[in-house]
Design a protein around this motif. Sequence first.
Motif, PDB file in Angstrom:
ATOM      1  N   VAL A 242     -24.500  56.708 -32.559  1.00 42.96           N
ATOM      2  CA  VAL A 242     -23.290  56.178 -33.593  1.00 42.96           C
ATOM      3  C   VAL A 242     -22.793  54.663 -33.292  1.00 42.96           C
ATOM      4  N   VAL A 243     -22.946  54.386 -31.924  1.00 35.73           N
ATOM      5  CA  VAL A 243     -22.304  53.315 -31.450  1.00 35.73           C
ATOM      6  C   VAL A 243     -23.608  52.121 -32.125  1.00 35.73           C
ATOM      7  N   LEU A 244     -24.722  52.329 -31.997  1.00 34.68           N
ATOM      8  CA  LEU A 244     -25.956  51.330 -32.550  1.00 34.68           C
ATOM      9  C   LEU A 244     -25.681  51.292 -33.849  1.00 34.68           C
ATOM     10  N   ALA A 245     -25.659  52.190 -34.636  1.00 35.43           N
ATOM     11  CA  ALA A 245     -25.376  52.290 -36.146  1.00 35.43           C
ATOM     12  C   ALA A 245     -24.132  51.400 -36.544  1.00 35.43           C
ATOM     13  N   GLN A 246     -23.268  51.819 -36.110  1.00 37.85           N
ATOM     14  CA  GLN A 246     -21.728  50.932 -36.296  1.00 37.85           C
ATOM     15  C   GLN A 246     -21.761  49.359 -35.826  1.00 37.85           C
ATOM     16  N   TYR A 247     -22.592  49.269 -34.740  1.00 43.74           N
ATOM     17  CA  TYR A 247     -22.826  47.734 -34.357  1.00 43.74           C
ATOM     18  C   TYR A 247     -23.802  47.032 -35.124  1.00 43.74           C
ATOM     19  N   LYS A 248     -24.793  47.597 -35.655  1.00 39.40           N
ATOM     20  CA  LYS A 248     -25.914  47.073 -36.447  1.00 39.40           C
ATOM     21  C   LYS A 248     -25.134  46.672 -37.799  1.00 39.40           C
ATOM     22  N   GLU A 249     -24.357  47.755 -38.375  1.00 44.69           N
ATOM     23  CA  GLU A 249     -23.655  47.437 -39.741  1.00 44.69           C
ATOM     24  C   GLU A 249     -22.685  46.352 -39.423  1.00 44.69           C
ATOM     25  N   ILE A 250     -22.027  46.362 -38.332  1.00 43.81           N
ATOM     26  CA  ILE A 250     -21.074  45.010 -38.026  1.00 43.81           C
ATOM     27  C   ILE A 250     -22.077  43.617 -38.169  1.00 43.81           C
ATOM     28  N   ILE A 251     -23.003  43.680 -37.184  1.00 47.51           N
ATOM     29  CA  ILE A 251     -23.716  42.372 -36.910  1.00 47.51           C
ATOM     30  C   ILE A 251     -24.418  41.957 -38.285  1.00 47.51           C
ATOM     31  N   ASP A 480     -18.928  45.368 -53.646  1.00 47.23           N
ATOM     32  CA  ASP A 480     -19.707  44.362 -53.890  1.00 47.23           C
ATOM     33  C   ASP A 480     -21.129  44.629 -54.635  1.00 47.23           C
ATOM     34  N   GLY A 481     -21.339  46.133 -54.696  1.00 51.61           N
ATOM     35  CA  GLY A 481     -22.549  46.786 -55.367  1.00 51.61           C
ATOM     36  C   GLY A 481     -23.805  46.925 -54.590  1.00 51.61           C
ATOM     37  N   VAL A 482     -23.887  46.277 -53.322  1.00 53.11           N
ATOM     38  CA  VAL A 482     -24.775  46.283 -52.448  1.00 53.11           C
ATOM     39  C   VAL A 482     -24.234  46.493 -51.080  1.00 53.11           C
ATOM     40  N   LYS A 483     -25.009  46.906 -50.041  1.00 53.66           N
ATOM     41  CA  LYS A 483     -24.811  47.187 -48.691  1.00 53.66           C
ATOM     42  C   LYS A 483     -25.451  45.993 -47.885  1.00 53.66           C
ATOM     43  N   HIS A 484     -24.822  45.355 -47.170  1.00 59.50           N
ATOM     44  CA  HIS A 484     -25.450  44.089 -46.421  1.00 59.50           C
ATOM     45  C   HIS A 484     -25.925  44.431 -45.198  1.00 59.50           C
ATOM     46  N   SER A 485     -26.287  45.813 -45.086  1.00 65.32           N
ATOM     47  CA  SER A 485     -27.043  46.253 -43.886  1.00 65.32           C
ATOM     48  C   SER A 485     -28.007  47.210 -43.983  1.00 65.32           C
ATOM     49  N   ASN A 486     -28.938  47.403 -43.348  1.00 68.81           N
ATOM     50  CA  ASN A 486     -29.987  48.403 -43.636  1.00 68.81           C
ATOM     51  C   ASN A 486     -29.817  49.648 -42.722  1.00 68.81           C
ATOM     52  N   ALA A 487     -28.696  49.626 -41.930  1.00 60.46           N
ATOM     53  CA  ALA A 487     -28.409  50.795 -40.930  1.00 60.46           C
ATOM     54  C   ALA A 487     -27.931  51.693 -41.652  1.00 60.46           C
ATOM     55  N   PRO A 488     -28.234  52.978 -41.218  1.00 61.78           N
ATOM     56  CA  PRO A 488     -27.898  54.291 -42.088  1.00 61.78           C
ATOM     57  C   PRO A 488     -26.384  54.299 -41.791  1.00 61.78           C
ATOM     58  N   ASP A 489     -25.637  55.137 -43.001  1.00 61.08           N
ATOM     59  CA  ASP A 489     -24.322  55.490 -43.013  1.00 61.08           C
ATOM     60  C   ASP A 489     -24.035  56.140 -41.675  1.00 61.08           C
ATOM     61  N   LEU A 490     -22.897  56.032 -41.322  1.00 66.13           N
ATOM     62  CA  LEU A 490     -22.221  56.373 -40.083  1.00 66.13           C
ATOM     63  C   LEU A 490     -22.386  58.032 -40.111  1.00 66.13           C
ATOM     64  N   GLU A 491     -21.962  58.554 -41.363  1.00 69.06           N
ATOM     65  CA  GLU A 491     -21.787  59.930 -41.561  1.00 69.06           C
ATOM     66  C   GLU A 491     -23.116  60.615 -41.337  1.00 69.06           C
ATOM     67  N   THR A 492     -24.357  59.779 -41.713  1.00 66.35           N
ATOM     68  CA  THR A 492     -25.397  60.509 -41.888  1.00 66.35           C
ATOM     69  C   THR A 492     -26.105  60.479 -40.422  1.00 66.35           C
ATOM     70  N   VAL A 493     -25.696  59.445 -39.427  1.00 66.25           N
ATOM     71  CA  VAL A 493     -26.021  59.393 -38.141  1.00 66.25           C
ATOM     72  C   VAL A 493     -25.214  60.529 -37.331  1.00 66.25           C
ATOM     73  N   ILE A 494     -24.100  60.659 -37.606  1.00 68.52           N
ATOM     74  CA  ILE A 494     -23.265  61.748 -36.993  1.00 68.52           C
ATOM     75  C   ILE A 494     -23.965  63.219 -37.220  1.00 68.52           C
ATOM     76  N   ARG A 495     -24.217  63.578 -38.448  1.00 69.07           N
ATOM     77  CA  ARG A 495     -24.917  64.548 -38.745  1.00 69.07           C
ATOM     78  C   ARG A 495     -26.135  64.903 -38.038  1.00 69.07           C
ATOM     79  N   ARG A 496     -26.880  63.902 -38.021  1.00 69.44           N
ATOM     80  CA  ARG A 496     -28.372  63.778 -37.467  1.00 69.44           C
ATOM     81  C   ARG A 496     -28.063  64.103 -35.787  1.00 69.44           C
TER      82      ARG A 496
END
Length: 514
Positions: A242-251, A480-496
């Motif tokens: 979860v930390v890695l996914a959130q961090y990648k989204e931010i970066i 914006d109509g587009v996500k600016h990161s290819n990291a998965p959504d955090l909800e998906t990461v948390i479920r996985r």
Amino acid sequence: MRTFSGNVLPFATKDRVPNSSVLISVLLVCCSMVTSTTFGYDGSMINGLNILPSYANYFHLNDGNTTTLALNTASVWIGGILAGLSFGKVTDIIGRRPSLFWAAVLTLFAVILQTAAQNVAMFVAARILIGFGTSASALSGPAYLAETLPFKWRAWGLGIFNDFYYVGGLIAAGVTYGTSFMASTWAWRAPSAVQGVFSIMCIVILPFIPESPRWLVYQGRPEEALKVVALTHANGNVNDPVVLAQYKEIIDTIDYEKNVAEPLSLAQMVKTPSARKRIILCTSVAVFSTVAGNVIVSYYLGSMLTNAGITDTTTQLQINIILNAFSLLCALAGTYYVDRIGRKPTAVISISSLTIFLFLVGALTKTYGSSTNTAGIYATVAMIFLFQGAYSFGWTPLLYVYPPEVLNYAIRANGMGVLQFALNGTALMAVFAFPFALQNIGWKTYMVNAAWDALEVPFVLYYWVETQGRTLEEIDALLDGVKHSNAPDLETVIRREADGIYTEKGDERQDLKE
């Protein structure tokens, strides 16, 4: 405890941030909610002072001097307008934490000046500085919380941030009631002095909380940002998925925004259709929440109760205490439902209800305001309570939940400045105008205000964007109509992660690290 070398505050040589994500989140909220507690205290204190004979006599308000009454009350919003125009850029340059520190210091100085006021000019000057300090905190605090809290805590943290307006209000109502029996000027000076306690609390907590990870990334300090994300999400575990996914989204998102022309500039707020929509959404919250009618209850409850038929000072002060306690409970309920049913439904329920109740306040005031009908007078007071409860249910949490969510990083601080400018500008107009309206058209004031409130519902229904259950970067994708990161959504990461899909050597975890 671990040493955290973020941007160091002026009074600290070493920051001590705990390893517990829960404790950090609680400290973040406690530090930031000092702002709304101070502001709520100020509103309820002035409400109480406007009822106190010693305050009215000292400033010669009993001579029919409505202008001085309005100026003493509304001057706090002048400072708020100035903070809205200038402090957003400061927050971007020096960071979220130092901004809160300097805002608290200024507020503390202003409280001392207000307590020592010898005349109207000194009192008004102090209140302008209080307005600047509290609005600077209200600009920095929500941006700080939105950017630093885990997204599962974000609505609660930002909602409670403003819910504590009523904690401050309740404390002020109790203090002004207690000092009302004093014969000296300390009847109004003592409540003013207590206001500084909240700023001191903020200053004490600041060394124990980290800087915003998004601000750190924008400043080119990604390693520190990763530590903060780990501290706030996983007790310091930098390998948590979860930390890695959130961090990648931010970066990824900050990297995208840094490459946009004129980053962090005022021009960027109006440059694109999505940026303009963000500012309109943000401004709508400021305007709608300020002119809903709550200004009358928050600052001129004494006049409101007098018009309703309750003229005894002690009774008015007692009602002020009970009303603040009731409003706090309604605000906490609203904060719960903001994250359960969403931002738009909460707003619509609140606006629709408060509009009905404000119409009823007007009708009952007209019918029973100058009568001796006890049942009618109590019914009017009940409608005032229901109106304030409906307002507190929706607008109190939403005021600082929704704007920082719909603003992307590049315009968040300046956008919150726009929020404060619109909020304080509208409030200045309303706080200054309402005593004249109540004096000249009485119960019709409520009818005019309620008619305006009815127009807010369709705007929220058709223009607002629902932000429930998404990270700030995922909300960007909605607008914006587009996500600016290819990291998965955090909800998906948390479920996985909950299903055991991620393992220490799993390919997906490695992808997130990269």
